[in-house]
Design an enzyme around this catalytic site. Structure first.
Site, PDB file in Angstrom:
ATOM      1  N   CYS A  49       0.639  -1.333  -0.167  1.00 58.69           N
ATOM      2  CA  CYS A  49      -0.211  -0.163  -0.342  1.00 58.69           C
ATOM      3  C   CYS A  49       1.019   0.671   0.282  1.00 58.69           C
ATOM      4  CB  CYS A  49      -1.090  -0.119   0.851  1.00 58.69           C
ATOM      5  SG  CYS A  49      -2.598   1.411   1.012  1.00 58.69           S
ATOM      6  N   GLU A  91      -1.445  -8.355   4.387  1.00 55.48           N
ATOM      7  CA  GLU A  91      -0.890  -8.593   5.534  1.00 55.48           C
ATOM      8  C   GLU A  91      -3.111  -8.978   5.844  1.00 55.48           C
ATOM      9  OE1 GLU A  91      -0.952  -5.952   4.156  1.00 55.48           O
ATOM     10  OE2 GLU A  91      -2.022  -4.384   6.201  1.00 55.48           O
ATOM     11  N   HIS A 133      -3.454  -5.308   0.164  1.00 52.00           N
ATOM     12  CA  HIS A 133      -2.823  -5.109   1.280  1.00 52.00           C
ATOM     13  C   HIS A 133      -3.618  -7.023   2.086  1.00 52.00           C
ATOM     14  CE1 HIS A 133      -2.941  -1.383   3.931  1.00 52.00           C
ATOM     15  NE2 HIS A 133      -3.491  -1.373   2.115  1.00 52.00           N
TER      16      HIS A 133
END
Ligand code: MN
Length: 223
Positions: free
Chosen positions: A92, A198, A196
Site C-alpha cells: 500500500c 497482511e 493488503h
C-alpha cells in the site's frame, strides 16, 4: 504520538518463517546502518500519505495526513536498500514510497483525480474480503510467486501510482486500469503491491506467497 501498525504485517512475516522487528522512527544514520546490516529483508507497510513535495506537487485538498518523520526514514532507507540490492516488499503506502523514490508520481486522491474509477478501492466490506481483480503481468516476479495471471484482492487505498518511476515494471493492473503492482527487474526482490496481503494471508495463498517470497529472497541473500 503512537507508533501503530496492523498486526498482520508481523504475523505474515512470522508465518513465512522469519522474525519481524519494527524499526523506530529515527533519522540517526548510525542506527539506520545497523538495521540495514542486521536485517535480511524489509517490509514497507501501509500508512499515511507521502508528502507530495517528494514528487514535486503541491498538497491537494483531499490528500490525507502527512507524517514527515516517516517519509524521511522510509525514503532514505529505501534508497539504500535499492543500492545494496536488499529484498524489499512494499504494501500500500509501501508501493507508493517505492514509486516516489524511483521518480514516479501519485494520484493524491483517486476520486478527485482519476476519472475512470470503477472499482471500490476503499472497500466497506471486511478488510480480508477481495473486492476487485488485478491482472498480473505474465512472467513477472509477482506471477512467478503467486502462480497466477489474475488475482482477486482487497482494496483500502485512496491514492495510487500515477506515473511509474524509472526502472520500475508494472506487474499488476486493476480492472479500472490502475497500477497495483510494481517491481524492479534484476533486483533479487523489490516488489510492491497496492492491496493488503497482511489482512488476507490466513485465507488466501497468493497473499501468503508474497510474505514467503520476501523471506525466501532474504534467505537467498544470506546463503
Ligand atoms: Mn485497489
Amino acid at each position: 504520538f503512537n507508533l501503530m501498525i496492523h498486526h498482520g504485517y508481523a504475523d505474515g512475516v512470522l508465518k513465512a518463517g522469519a522474525l519481524p522487528v519494527m524499526l523506530p522512527l529515527t533519522d540517526d544514520e548510525d542506527v539506520l546502518e545497523e538495521y540495514i546490516a542486521r536485517c535480511d529483508g524489509f517490509l514497507f507497510a501501509g500508512g499515511p500519505d507521502v508528502d507530495p513535495a517528494y514528487y514535486n506537487e503541491t498538497v491537494h485538498p483531499k490528500c490525507g495526513r502527512i507524517t514527515a518523520p516517516r517519509d524521511t526514514l522510509e525514503i532514505r532507507l529505501m534508497r539504500s536498500l535499492l543500492a545494496l540490492q536488499k529484498p524489499v516488499l512494499g504494501i500500500c503506502r509501501g508501493i507508493q514510497v517505492m514509486n516516489v523514490v524511483m521518480g514516479g508520481t501519485l494520484y493524491q486522491d483517486l476520486n478527485s483525480e482519476y476519472a475512470d474509477v470503477q472499482c471500490e478501492h476503499m472497500q466497506r466490506l471486511e478488510e480480508y474480503v477481495p473486492v476487485h481483480r488485478v491482472d498480473v503481468t505474465p512472467h513477472s516476479r509477482l506471477h512467478e510467486i503467486t502462480g497466477n495471471t489474475s488475482l482477486t484482492v482487497n482494496s483500502l487505498h485512496h491514492q495510487a501510482v500515477k506515473t511509474v518511476g524509472k526502472g520500475l515494471t508494472v506487474c499488476a493492473v486493476s480492472e479500472d486500469g490502475l497500477v497495483e503492482g510494481l517491481e524492479v527487474e534484476g533486483h533479487p526482490f523489490f516488489l510492491g503491491v497496492q492491496w493488503h496481503p497482511e489482512r488476507m494471508f490466513t485465507r488466501d495463498s497468493a497473499s501468503l506467497a508474497l510474505f514467503e517470497g520476501l523471506i525466501q529472497a532474504s534467505l537467498n541473500m544470506k546463503a
